[in-house]
Design an enzyme around this catalytic site. Structure first.
Site, PDB file in Angstrom:
ATOM      1  N   GLY A  45       0.927  -1.175  -0.111  1.00  0.00           N
ATOM      2  CA  GLY A  45       0.118  -0.192  -0.044  1.00  0.00           C
ATOM      3  C   GLY A  45       0.757   1.312   0.090  1.00  0.00           C
ATOM      4  CD  GLN A  50       3.558   5.556   2.552  1.00  0.00           C
ATOM      5  OE1 GLN A  50       2.395   5.269   2.298  1.00  0.00           O
ATOM      6  NE2 GLN A  50       4.409   5.048   3.310  1.00  0.00           N
ATOM      7  CB  CYS A 107       5.275   2.310   7.519  1.00  0.00           C
ATOM      8  SG  CYS A 107       4.678   3.813   6.592  1.00  0.00           S
ATOM      9  CG  LEU A 108       6.764   1.184   1.528  1.00  0.00           C
ATOM     10  CD1 LEU A 108       6.027   1.455   0.097  1.00  0.00           C
ATOM     11  CD2 LEU A 108       7.711  -0.016   1.244  1.00  0.00           C
ATOM     12  CG  HIS A 149      -0.545   1.117   7.272  1.00  0.00           C
ATOM     13  ND1 HIS A 149       0.313   0.775   8.223  1.00  0.00           N
ATOM     14  CD2 HIS A 149       0.095   2.028   6.493  1.00  0.00           C
ATOM     15  CE1 HIS A 149       1.627   1.380   8.152  1.00  0.00           C
ATOM     16  NE2 HIS A 149       1.296   2.145   6.905  1.00  0.00           N
ATOM     17  CD  GLU A 150      -1.263   2.462   2.699  1.00  0.00           C
ATOM     18  OE1 GLU A 150      -0.810   3.699   2.574  1.00  0.00           O
ATOM     19  OE2 GLU A 150      -0.244   1.439   3.266  1.00  0.00           O
ATOM     20  CG  HIS A 153      -0.017   6.704   5.751  1.00  0.00           C
ATOM     21  ND1 HIS A 153       1.044   7.348   6.167  1.00  0.00           N
ATOM     22  CD2 HIS A 153       0.318   5.426   5.401  1.00  0.00           C
ATOM     23  CE1 HIS A 153       1.979   6.275   6.159  1.00  0.00           C
ATOM     24  NE2 HIS A 153       1.507   5.112   5.852  1.00  0.00           N
TER      25      HIS A 153
HETATM   26 ZN    ZN Z   1       2.604   3.542   5.894  1.00  0.00          ZN
END
Ligand code: ZN
Length: 190
Positions: A45, A50, A107-108, A149-150, A153
């Site tokens: 995701g 991000q 998480c990226l 999670h997304e 964000h």
């Molecule tokens: Zn993340």
């Protein structure tokens, strides 16, 4: 085009995304770039924050995670998760339901940092897709976790906000180092 993934310490990660009023060619281009970036980073995701854009836009594809099952219901009927991927969620609204379950998350924007996060097991989702059509579905398992999670964000919420105090204390040095490195890199760019 592969975009730079913004790391913890960049202020955009704390911004609530603006609603997307129209799916312009620029937004479609951004979606394509976000998928390319997410696949390149081996993520499941990626939120617009991000890649440095505070928008209500996220892309998801759980097909890469074969060891962690997902479930999907469309109009109350079990549906094929893989056939529903990849997923674009624009201006999503979610209603979490079911018991809270704990599972590992990364998480990226936090390379090398992982922790167990407790979240509701299922989630009802309403959003627009890339064509601007209203979609709704019920997700479970990893897909439910990824959606939550997304969507966090998109509201400026990060998974560290949902860690246990113990995990946070244990990861504090790594998180502070990352935050400092990001701030330094940002200052250099100016
Ligand atoms: Zn993340």
């Amino acid at each position: 085009m592969i975009l730079e993934v913004v790391k913890y310490g960049h202020p955009v990660l704390r911004e609530r995304g603006a609603r997307i009023k129209e799916i312009t060619p620029a937004i479609k281009g951004l979606i394509a770039d976000m998928f390319e970036t997410m696949y390149e980073s081996k993520g499941i995701g990626l939120a617009a924050q991000q890649i440095g854009q505070a928008l209500q836009l996220t892309v998801i594809d759980v097909r890469g995670a074969t060891d962690r099952p997902s479930t999907l219901e469309l109009d109350g009927l079990t549906a094929d998760v893989d056939a529903f991927m990849p997923l674009v969620l624009i201006n999503p609204k979610i209603t979490p339901l079911g018991e809270r379950v704990t599972g590992p998350e990364g998480c990226l924007s936090f390379p090398e940092i992982y922790a167990d996060i407790t979240r509701p097991e299922k989630v009802d989702v309403r959003a627009l897709n890339e064509q601007g059509e209203q979609i709704s579905f019920r997700a479970g398992g990893l897909l439910a976790r990824a959606v939550q999670h997304e969507v966090d964000h998109l509201n400026g919420v990060l998974f560290i906000d949902r860690m246990t105090a113990e995990d946070k204390a244990e990861l504090r040095t790594d998180m502070d180092d990352l935050h400092t490195a990001t701030k330094k890199a940002l200052a250099k760019k100016k």
